[in-house]
Write a protein that holds these residues in place. Sequence first.
Motif, short mmCIF file in Angstrom:
data_model
loop_
_atom_site.label_atom_id
_atom_site.label_comp_id
_atom_site.label_asym_id
_atom_site.label_seq_id
_atom_site.Cartn_x
_atom_site.Cartn_y
_atom_site.Cartn_z
N MET A 1 0.84 -1.18 0.00
CA MET A 1 0.00 0.00 0.00
C MET A 1 0.89 1.25 0.00
N PRO A 2 0.62 2.20 -0.91
CA PRO A 2 1.43 3.41 -0.97
C PRO A 2 1.30 4.23 0.31
N LEU A 3 2.36 4.94 0.64
CA LEU A 3 2.38 5.77 1.84
C LEU A 3 1.37 6.92 1.72
N LEU A 4 1.30 7.54 0.53
CA LEU A 4 0.38 8.65 0.30
C LEU A 4 -0.71 8.20 -0.66
N SER A 5 -1.93 8.60 -0.37
CA SER A 5 -3.06 8.23 -1.23
C SER A 5 -3.04 9.06 -2.52
N THR A 6 -3.76 8.59 -3.51
CA THR A 6 -3.90 9.32 -4.77
C THR A 6 -4.51 10.69 -4.51
N ALA A 7 -5.47 10.77 -3.60
CA ALA A 7 -6.10 12.06 -3.28
C ALA A 7 -5.09 13.05 -2.70
N ILE A 8 -4.20 12.56 -1.85
CA ILE A 8 -3.17 13.44 -1.27
C ILE A 8 -2.22 13.91 -2.36
N TYR A 9 -1.78 12.98 -3.24
CA TYR A 9 -0.91 13.38 -4.35
C TYR A 9 -1.58 14.45 -5.21
N LYS A 10 -2.86 14.28 -5.52
CA LYS A 10 -3.58 15.26 -6.34
C LYS A 10 -3.65 16.61 -5.64
N LYS A 11 -3.90 16.60 -4.34
CA LYS A 11 -3.95 17.84 -3.58
C LYS A 11 -2.61 18.56 -3.62
N ILE A 12 -1.54 17.81 -3.44
CA ILE A 12 -0.19 18.38 -3.46
C ILE A 12 0.13 18.93 -4.85
N GLU A 13 -0.19 18.17 -5.89
CA GLU A 13 0.04 18.62 -7.28
C GLU A 13 -0.73 19.92 -7.53
N THR A 14 -1.96 19.98 -7.05
CA THR A 14 -2.80 21.18 -7.23
C THR A 14 -2.17 22.38 -6.56
N GLN A 15 -1.67 22.21 -5.34
CA GLN A 15 -1.04 23.31 -4.62
C GLN A 15 0.23 23.78 -5.33
N ALA A 16 1.04 22.86 -5.80
CA ALA A 16 2.26 23.23 -6.53
C ALA A 16 1.90 23.94 -7.83
N ASN A 17 0.91 23.41 -8.56
CA ASN A 17 0.49 24.03 -9.81
C ASN A 17 -0.07 25.43 -9.59
N LYS A 18 -0.76 25.64 -8.48
CA LYS A 18 -1.29 26.97 -8.17
C LYS A 18 -0.15 27.96 -7.97
N LEU A 19 0.88 27.55 -7.25
CA LEU A 19 2.05 28.42 -7.06
C LEU A 19 2.67 28.78 -8.41
N LEU A 20 2.81 27.78 -9.27
CA LEU A 20 3.40 28.03 -10.60
C LEU A 20 2.54 29.01 -11.40
N LYS A 21 1.24 28.80 -11.38
CA LYS A 21 0.32 29.67 -12.11
C LYS A 21 0.35 31.08 -11.53
N ASP A 22 0.27 31.19 -10.21
CA ASP A 22 0.28 32.50 -9.54
C ASP A 22 1.56 33.29 -9.85
N HIS A 23 2.65 32.58 -10.09
CA HIS A 23 3.93 33.23 -10.36
C HIS A 23 4.29 33.22 -11.85
N LYS A 24 3.30 32.88 -12.67
CA LYS A 24 3.43 32.92 -14.12
C LYS A 24 4.64 32.12 -14.64
N VAL A 25 4.85 30.96 -14.03
CA VAL A 25 5.91 30.06 -14.46
C VAL A 25 5.28 29.10 -15.46
N ASP A 26 5.81 29.09 -16.69
CA ASP A 26 5.21 28.23 -17.71
C ASP A 26 6.21 27.33 -18.43
N SER A 27 7.45 27.32 -17.93
CA SER A 27 8.45 26.42 -18.53
C SER A 27 9.57 26.17 -17.53
N PRO A 28 10.30 25.08 -17.73
CA PRO A 28 11.41 24.78 -16.83
C PRO A 28 12.64 25.62 -17.21
N PRO A 29 13.58 25.76 -16.30
CA PRO A 29 13.56 25.34 -14.90
C PRO A 29 12.79 26.34 -14.03
N VAL A 30 12.18 25.83 -13.00
CA VAL A 30 11.38 26.64 -12.08
C VAL A 30 12.32 27.36 -11.11
#
Length: 181
Positions: A1-30
């Motif tokens: 069984m994975p340590l983190l659930s799919t729902a937790i991974y999605k929540k974390i991805e959403t929070q990271a993506n929000k930071l990227l969007k808020d800071h107008k980051v659209d390409s690597p490197p961040v």
Amino acid sequence: MPLLSTAIYKKIETQANKLLKDHKVDSPPVSVERIAKSIGVDVIPYEMGNEISGILVLNEGKGTIGYNPSQSKTRQRFTISHELGHFVLHAHSQKELFVDKDFIVKFRSKKTYSRAEIIHESEANAFAAALLMPKEFIMKELYKKKNQDLTETELIEELARAFDVSIPAMTYRLSDLNVFV
């Protein structure tokens, strides 16, 4: 069984993506230092010996990330992102942090962690990976003409260079995203 659930991974991805969007980051490197500073977290080099990569200090809601300047640039970037993950995900949870009178400190070391601490570390790692290597950015890179004829190893090396991360970090992230299924 994975340590983190799919729902937790999605929540974390959403929070990271929000930071990227808020800071107008659209390409690597961040630019993780720029993002950290813009949300009120100072980032400073701090000699900690070989055993510790980073530290997060909270003082009256303000954060300071110290990273080990003797480690590689890619390790420093991951450490800053990891500590930023603790700030974003866990700063409200003082029970996870070590309290020392005027400030709260969380050291990364070889000490034995409780299950809750292991989960927090896994969450911070997932946040760092999502912030440094966003899935959307990886998919864009994969479809670039210059990357089409590369072997798997060459592609991982090219992506690691483009995202300014280590080869093991990129390998883990691609595996986690099931890119090479």
